[in-house]
Every structure is written in C-alpha cells, then in structure tokens.
Motif scaffolding. Structure first.
Motif, PDB file in Angstrom:
ATOM      1  N   VAL A  88       0.840  -1.200   0.000  1.00  0.00           N
ATOM      2  CA  VAL A  88       0.000   0.000   0.000  1.00  0.00           C
ATOM      3  C   VAL A  88       0.876   1.250   0.000  1.00  0.00           C
ATOM      4  CG1 VAL A  88      -1.613   1.362   1.413  1.00  0.00           C
ATOM      5  CG2 VAL A  88      -2.045  -1.071   1.008  1.00  0.00           C
ATOM      6  N   GLU A  89       1.949   1.219   0.777  1.00  0.00           N
ATOM      7  CA  GLU A  89       2.873   2.361   0.793  1.00  0.00           C
ATOM      8  C   GLU A  89       3.504   2.563  -0.583  1.00  0.00           C
ATOM      9  OE1 GLU A  89       7.184   3.292   2.733  1.00  0.00           O
ATOM     10  OE2 GLU A  89       5.661   2.456   4.079  1.00  0.00           O
ATOM     11  N   ARG A  90       3.820   1.473  -1.233  1.00  0.00           N
ATOM     12  CA  ARG A  90       4.486   1.534  -2.532  1.00  0.00           C
ATOM     13  C   ARG A  90       3.542   1.915  -3.665  1.00  0.00           C
ATOM     14  NH1 ARG A  90       8.738  -2.896  -4.815  1.00  0.00           N
ATOM     15  NH2 ARG A  90       9.187  -1.789  -6.725  1.00  0.00           N
ATOM     16  N   TYR A  91       2.311   1.332  -3.671  1.00  0.00           N
ATOM     17  CA  TYR A  91       1.390   1.514  -4.790  1.00  0.00           C
ATOM     18  C   TYR A  91       0.145   2.341  -4.461  1.00  0.00           C
ATOM     19  CZ  TYR A  91       4.158  -2.225  -6.882  1.00  0.00           C
ATOM     20  OH  TYR A  91       5.180  -2.987  -7.373  1.00  0.00           O
ATOM     21  N   GLY A  92      -0.084   2.640  -3.206  1.00  0.00           N
ATOM     22  CA  GLY A  92      -1.265   3.410  -2.821  1.00  0.00           C
ATOM     23  C   GLY A  92      -2.399   2.509  -2.344  1.00  0.00           C
ATOM     24  N   ASP A  93      -3.438   3.131  -1.770  1.00  0.00           N
ATOM     25  CA  ASP A  93      -4.576   2.393  -1.222  1.00  0.00           C
ATOM     26  C   ASP A  93      -5.289   1.551  -2.264  1.00  0.00           C
ATOM     27  OD1 ASP A  93      -4.456   3.211   1.475  1.00  0.00           O
ATOM     28  OD2 ASP A  93      -5.391   5.126   0.966  1.00  0.00           O
ATOM     29  N   TYR A  94      -5.207   1.946  -3.519  1.00  0.00           N
ATOM     30  CA  TYR A  94      -5.942   1.257  -4.579  1.00  0.00           C
ATOM     31  C   TYR A  94      -5.534  -0.212  -4.715  1.00  0.00           C
ATOM     32  CZ  TYR A  94      -8.105   0.322  -9.045  1.00  0.00           C
ATOM     33  OH  TYR A  94      -8.869  -0.215 -10.037  1.00  0.00           O
ATOM     34  N   VAL A  95      -4.330  -0.555  -4.306  1.00  0.00           N
ATOM     35  CA  VAL A  95      -3.847  -1.923  -4.466  1.00  0.00           C
ATOM     36  C   VAL A  95      -4.597  -2.910  -3.569  1.00  0.00           C
ATOM     37  CG1 VAL A  95      -1.978  -1.921  -2.759  1.00  0.00           C
ATOM     38  CG2 VAL A  95      -1.739  -3.270  -4.829  1.00  0.00           C
ATOM     39  N   SER A  96      -5.221  -2.420  -2.525  1.00  0.00           N
ATOM     40  CA  SER A  96      -5.895  -3.296  -1.570  1.00  0.00           C
ATOM     41  C   SER A  96      -7.397  -3.298  -1.784  1.00  0.00           C
ATOM     42  CB  SER A  96      -5.583  -2.844  -0.143  1.00  0.00           C
ATOM     43  OG  SER A  96      -6.279  -3.650   0.780  1.00  0.00           O
ATOM     44  N   TYR A  97      -7.991  -4.498  -1.798  1.00  0.00           N
ATOM     45  CA  TYR A  97      -9.447  -4.606  -1.841  1.00  0.00           C
ATOM     46  C   TYR A  97     -10.045  -4.274  -0.484  1.00  0.00           C
ATOM     47  CZ  TYR A  97      -9.625  -6.911  -6.411  1.00  0.00           C
ATOM     48  OH  TYR A  97      -9.549  -7.196  -7.746  1.00  0.00           O
ATOM     49  N   GLU A  98      -9.219  -4.188   0.544  1.00  0.00           N
ATOM     50  CA  GLU A  98      -9.658  -3.876   1.908  1.00  0.00           C
ATOM     51  C   GLU A  98      -8.920  -2.624   2.385  1.00  0.00           C
ATOM     52  OE1 GLU A  98      -8.653  -7.402   4.057  1.00  0.00           O
ATOM     53  OE2 GLU A  98     -10.047  -8.626   2.904  1.00  0.00           O
ATOM     54  N   PRO A  99      -9.305  -1.451   1.848  1.00  0.00           N
ATOM     55  CA  PRO A  99      -8.572  -0.239   2.245  1.00  0.00           C
ATOM     56  C   PRO A  99      -8.742   0.068   3.725  1.00  0.00           C
ATOM     57  CG  PRO A  99     -10.526   0.332   0.976  1.00  0.00           C
ATOM     58  CD  PRO A  99     -10.404  -1.168   0.953  1.00  0.00           C
ATOM     59  N   GLN A 100      -7.688   0.566   4.329  1.00  0.00           N
ATOM     60  CA  GLN A 100      -7.709   0.949   5.738  1.00  0.00           C
ATOM     61  C   GLN A 100      -8.343   2.332   5.858  1.00  0.00           C
ATOM     62  OE1 GLN A 100      -6.629  -1.208   8.180  1.00  0.00           O
ATOM     63  NE2 GLN A 100      -6.461  -2.592   6.444  1.00  0.00           N
ATOM     64  N   LEU A 101      -8.974   2.587   6.988  1.00  0.00           N
ATOM     65  CA  LEU A 101      -9.585   3.891   7.232  1.00  0.00           C
ATOM     66  C   LEU A 101      -8.479   4.932   7.390  1.00  0.00           C
ATOM     67  CD1 LEU A 101     -12.219   5.396   7.639  1.00  0.00           C
ATOM     68  CD2 LEU A 101     -12.068   4.874  10.063  1.00  0.00           C
ATOM     69  N   SER A 102      -8.527   5.949   6.544  1.00  0.00           N
ATOM     70  CA  SER A 102      -7.535   7.027   6.594  1.00  0.00           C
ATOM     71  C   SER A 102      -8.198   8.302   6.095  1.00  0.00           C
ATOM     72  CB  SER A 102      -6.330   6.685   5.710  1.00  0.00           C
ATOM     73  OG  SER A 102      -6.696   6.723   4.342  1.00  0.00           O
TER      74      SER A 102
END
Length: 118
Positions: free
Chosen positions: A70-84
């Motif tokens: 996520v740090e490398r590619y951004g939140d979009y890489v995860s199907y389960e984005p963290q609350l931010s």
C-alpha cells in the motif's frame, strides 16, 4: 524479461503458501483492475506474487507485506482499504445515504399516518 521465480511457482511449505494465497486474493492487480494478483496473468501481478511469496517465506507477516504494498502503490492496491484521511468517504457516504433514506421514509410514513387521522 522472464517472470520472477515465484510468479507462477508455489512455496513448498503449504502453510506459508496458504498465507501467501490469502493475501494475494486481497490485493488488486494494478494493470487488470478487476482481478486480484492471484488471478491475473499480467507481468506486474506476477512480480507482486513473487514479492508476496518471497516475503512470506522470509517470515514477514501478511499485514506487514500489505502495508508495504500500500505504501508503494497506494490504497488502490488493496481490496480492503484501511480507514484514513483519503478513504473515510468510502465508509461514510454509504452510511449517510442510508440514514437519509431512513429519514425520508420516516417523514413520508409520518405524513401518511397524519392524513388518516384528519
């Protein structure tokens, strides 16, 4: 370039491979967008599978690997984005819409019961 060694080869330890597979199913292929890296044949997905398997084999925890990706590619890489700060609308907007719909329904039902009494 040939694919990374672990792009298509599973880990020998079935427990570690299971951890890697579970994590890969929650990560989005950045080229395909509608597939996880576990399902995608894109070279980039293969590289990401290799990274996941290599790090799992080295003893890194799946959540640490997810955080790195996520740090490398951004939140979009995860199907389960963290609350931010960037993702809170994903969680808040549906809740606001549901509350608005319930409020409108409540008002409409209140008017109908009031009309029946007159």
């Amino acid at each position: 370039m040939p694919p990374a060694p672990y792009a298509y080869r599973q880990l020998e330890d079935p427990v570690l491979e299971s951890q890697a597979q579970q994590l890969m199913e929650t990560l989005r292929c950045l080229k395909c967008q509608s597939q996880s890296i576990a399902d995608s044949d894109a070279p980039m997905a293969g590289d990401m599978r290799h990274q996941v398997r290599t790090r799992i084999e080295a003893g890194e925890q799946p959540e640490a690997i997810r955080a790195w990706l996520v740090e490398r590619y951004g939140d979009y890489v995860s199907y389960e984005p963290q609350l931010s700060a960037a993702t809170w609308p994903l969680y808040a907007v549906p809740l606001v819409l549901i509350l608005l719909a319930l409020f409108l329904l409540w008002r409409r039902m209140g008017r109908r019961t009031g009309e029946g009494e007159a």
